[in-house]
Enzyme design. Structure first.
Site, PDB file in Angstrom:
ATOM      1  CG  ASP A 227      -1.909   1.187   1.193  1.00  0.00           C
ATOM      2  OD1 ASP A 227      -2.024   1.842   0.127  1.00  0.00           O
ATOM      3  OD2 ASP A 227      -2.517   1.485   2.242  1.00  0.00           O
TER       4      ASP A 227
ATOM      5  CG  ASP B 130      -7.070  -1.961  12.220  1.00  0.00           C
ATOM      6  OD1 ASP B 130      -6.846  -2.148  11.011  1.00  0.00           O
ATOM      7  OD2 ASP B 130      -7.749  -1.001  12.658  1.00  0.00           O
TER       8      ASP B 130
ATOM      9  CG  ASP C   8      -2.510   6.481   7.582  1.00  0.00           C
ATOM     10  OD1 ASP C   8      -2.661   7.110   6.534  1.00  0.00           O
ATOM     11  OD2 ASP C   8      -2.879   5.304   7.739  1.00  0.00           O
TER      12      ASP C   8
ATOM     13  CD  GLU D  11      -6.085   9.848   6.034  1.00  0.00           C
ATOM     14  OE1 GLU D  11      -6.683   9.504   5.018  1.00  0.00           O
ATOM     15  OE2 GLU D  11      -5.635   9.032   6.856  1.00  0.00           O
TER      16      GLU D  11
ATOM     17  CG  HIS E 253      -1.156  10.078  -0.904  1.00  0.00           C
ATOM     18  ND1 HIS E 253      -1.504  11.030   0.038  1.00  0.00           N
ATOM     19  CD2 HIS E 253      -1.316   8.889  -0.306  1.00  0.00           C
ATOM     20  CE1 HIS E 253      -1.843  10.421   1.158  1.00  0.00           C
ATOM     21  NE2 HIS E 253      -1.736   9.124   0.972  1.00  0.00           N
TER      22      HIS E 253
HETATM   23  C1  NOJ Z   1      -4.604   6.916   4.422  1.00  0.00           C
HETATM   24  C2  NOJ Z   1      -3.521   7.065   3.415  1.00  0.00           C
HETATM   25  O1  NOJ Z   1      -3.542   8.371   2.898  1.00  0.00           O
HETATM   26  C3  NOJ Z   1      -3.745   6.019   2.358  1.00  0.00           C
HETATM   27  O2  NOJ Z   1      -2.889   6.205   1.267  1.00  0.00           O
HETATM   28  C4  NOJ Z   1      -3.576   4.660   2.972  1.00  0.00           C
HETATM   29  O3  NOJ Z   1      -3.910   3.657   2.044  1.00  0.00           O
HETATM   30  C5  NOJ Z   1      -4.500   4.489   4.198  1.00  0.00           C
HETATM   31  N1  NOJ Z   1      -4.502   5.624   5.068  1.00  0.00           N
HETATM   32  C6  NOJ Z   1      -4.088   3.292   5.010  1.00  0.00           C
HETATM   33  O4  NOJ Z   1      -2.886   3.552   5.674  1.00  0.00           O
END
Ligand code: NOJ
Ligand code: CA
Length: 549
Positions: free
Chosen positions: A61, A172, A202, A243, A309
């Site tokens: 990811d 998690d 995050d 975020e 992104h």
């Molecule tokens: C938010 C991040 O911006 C994203 O790119 C990511 O896939 C998820 N959190 C999981 O970490």
């Protein structure tokens, strides 16, 4: 105070080391390459770099699957090279914040491997979230619908199910576990010691959730307070940027009523309505979102952004609004993602129309808060829809017209560099734009320079001034008796507005970006004519009416 709360008037630039510039010719961006481009970033005028995850990771990811929180991915370089980068950034006065991804780990993290192997005796077993039977709601709560099938997957070794809010390779962490909490602080302490000015946190709404079968998913915001406390003890001027894509009325839970949790939040409510307003010319939902995010603790700040992104998440618009944005900016099924968003780059969504790109950027710099720029948007790079999911908007930076856009000398870059006839590196690159006084890059540089001289936007109070033109947004900022009036015409047609000199505060308004000032007429009214997608940044009074530092 201006200098103490540095994040309030910052300009943040987000980049991913692996797609920025390759310093050693192996095809993957690295710290060595990035260090050489710091002069470029300082020249652009940004003041803070947000580095996306560069830690050891299987990269399933894009690094948001961390397998070691205390390391640098070998592809990105050595620790020595990281420190060199940090030192150079500091010399140039650039701050660095890094991603803190502790809602989950990679399934390759040693903690998770140990937890699976020794279900009975592993001390890491309880760091994750387990269920002996497959929970009934295993098919709900996926963050990536359409791609992610479940939130509970079977661990074949221990024959139990583990919870994962994101992909199945991102188990998690149980963030209510005291040892997990302690470890999170340890990770923060580690990177603070290595010079960072804070963290982009995050997935915060999931981080603070009580997780597990029959758990109510009640949120434990105390964790945010603990993290803030620790942060401030270790380093007084460090920040936490959340975020958290949550409705505006929940934002105070994240800032804390006393401003004792996170200092910064990405403004998702404004982001979605901004794109709706761009698509439709209807600014009402945007105005509502601005008002809904008005209240915040004195030291807290919103961070505005256009594209990131990730996909442009339109999940909180009404169905009709969302369809309108799709229709304008992402009609094709391949443009869309997770039933809620668009995976394209800014310039591509705006048809490479310079008027609209400038207009959007002008909004980014003048909406209340701190602006965050996505790497590449300063030159208008495009996307590659042949890449899966969000990768489409994560192609390498385009430095020159050389092979692979000067990103790498290797035969094969980590991801293909955009090379289509409109957005390809042959046409769109830093080198060409630097030598063109009218380029988007030079426009952006000037806009940033001016924005930094407008602390009213980040420190001041604001209100929206009504006009007779429904598509024109007029905002008046005031701070320490100094005022700005910022005007944006969201219509694709010319519009004219009138503003009373009494309301704006003076008979004279100086355009900060062009020689075209506004002087009120004899009746004390400013008449402002705006072409389609025109914007104006006015300083009320005279050009010298700047806030004394
Ligand atoms: C938010 C991040 O911006 C994203 O790119 C990511 O896939 C998820 N959190 C999981 O970490
Ligand atoms: Ca490299």
């Amino acid at each position: 105070m201006i200098d103490d709360l540095w994040y309030k008037n910052a300009v943040i630039y987000c980049l991913d080391v692996k797609t920025y510039v390759d310093g050693n010719g192996d095809g993957i961006g690295d710290f060595n390459g990035l260090t050489r481009r710091l002069d470029y970033l300082a020249g652009l005028g940004v003041t803070c770099i947000w580095l996306q995850p560069f830690y050891p990771s299987p990269n399933k990811d894009n690094g948001y699957d961390v397998s070691d929180y205390y390391g640098v991915h070998p592809d990105a370089g050595t620790f020595g090279e990281y420190v060199e980068f940090m030192n150079h950034a500091r010399q140039l006065g650039l701050r660095v914040i890094v991603d803190l991804v502790v809602n989950h780990t990679s399934d390759q993290h040693a903690w998770f491997r140990d937890a699976c192997k020794d279900a009975e005796s592993s001390s890491y077993r309880d760091w994750y979230v387990w269920s002996k039977k497959r929970p009934r709601d295993y098919k709900s709560g996926m963050v990536f619908p359409g791609v992610q099938k479940t939130t509970w997957s079977l661990d074949k070794q221990s024959r139990e199910y583990y919870f994962h809010r994101f992909y199945e390779f991102q188990p998690d962490l149980d963030t209510c576990h005291p040892e997990v909490r302690r470890e999170i602080l340890r990770i923060m302490g580690f990177w603070l010691q290595l010079g960072v000015s804070g963290f982009r946190m995050d997935a915060v709404p999931f981080l603070v959730e009580r997780k597990g079968v029959r758990k109510t998913h009640r949120k434990d915001y105390e964790l945010l307070h603990e993290m803030r406390d620790f942060l401030q003890w270790r380093q007084g001027d460090a920040v936490l940027l959340a975020e958290a894509n949550v409705p505006p009325d929940e934002s105070m839970d994240y800032f804390g009523e006393q401003g004792d949790r996170l200092q910064l939040m990405l403004n998702f409510p404004v982001n979605q309505r901004l794109f709706y307003a761009l698509a439709s010319g209807d600014i009402k939902p945007l105005v509502e979102a601005l008002h809904a995010t008005y209240r915040r603790p004195q030291a807290a700040q919103w961070v505005n952004f256009l594209r990131s992104h990730d996909e442009l998440d339109l999940g909180r618009l009404t169905e009709a609004q969302r369809q309108r944005v799709f229709q304008e900016f992402g009609k094709n099924k391949t443009d869309q993602l997770y039933n809620r968003g668009i995976r394209r780059r800014l310039a591509a969504m705006l048809d490479n129309d310079r008027r609209k790109i400038e207009f959007a950027m002008s909004l980014l710099f003048t909406l209340p808060g701190t602006p965050m720029l996505q790497y590449g948007d300063e030159i208008g790079i495009g996307d590659d829809l042949s890449l899966p999911e969000r990768m489409a908007a994560r192609t390498p930076m385009q430095w020159s017209a050389d092979k692979h856009g000067g990103f790498t000398t290797a035969a094969k870059p980590v991801r293909p560099v955009v090379s289509d006839p409109v957005f390809g590196y042959q046409r769109v690159n830093v080198e060409a734009q630097r030598r063109d006084p009218d380029s988007l890059l030079n426009w952006t540089e000037r806009a940033i320079r001016m924005r930094k001289e407008c602390p009213e936007i980040s420190w001041g109070d604001w209100r929206i001034l009504p006009t007779k033109a429904a598509e024109v947004l007029v905002m008046r900022y005031i701070w320490q008796d100094h005022a700005l009036v910022i005007v944006h015409n969201f219509s694709d047609k010319p519009r004219a507005i009138e503003l009373k000199a009494d309301t704006v505060g003076d008979r004279m308004m100086v355009n900060l970006l062009k020689q075209d000032d506004s002087r009120a007429d004899r009746r004390g009214r400013h008449h402002i004519e705006l072409d389609a997608y025109n914007y104006r940044w006015f300083r009320v009074g005279g050009i010298g009416h700047t806030v004394p530092r």
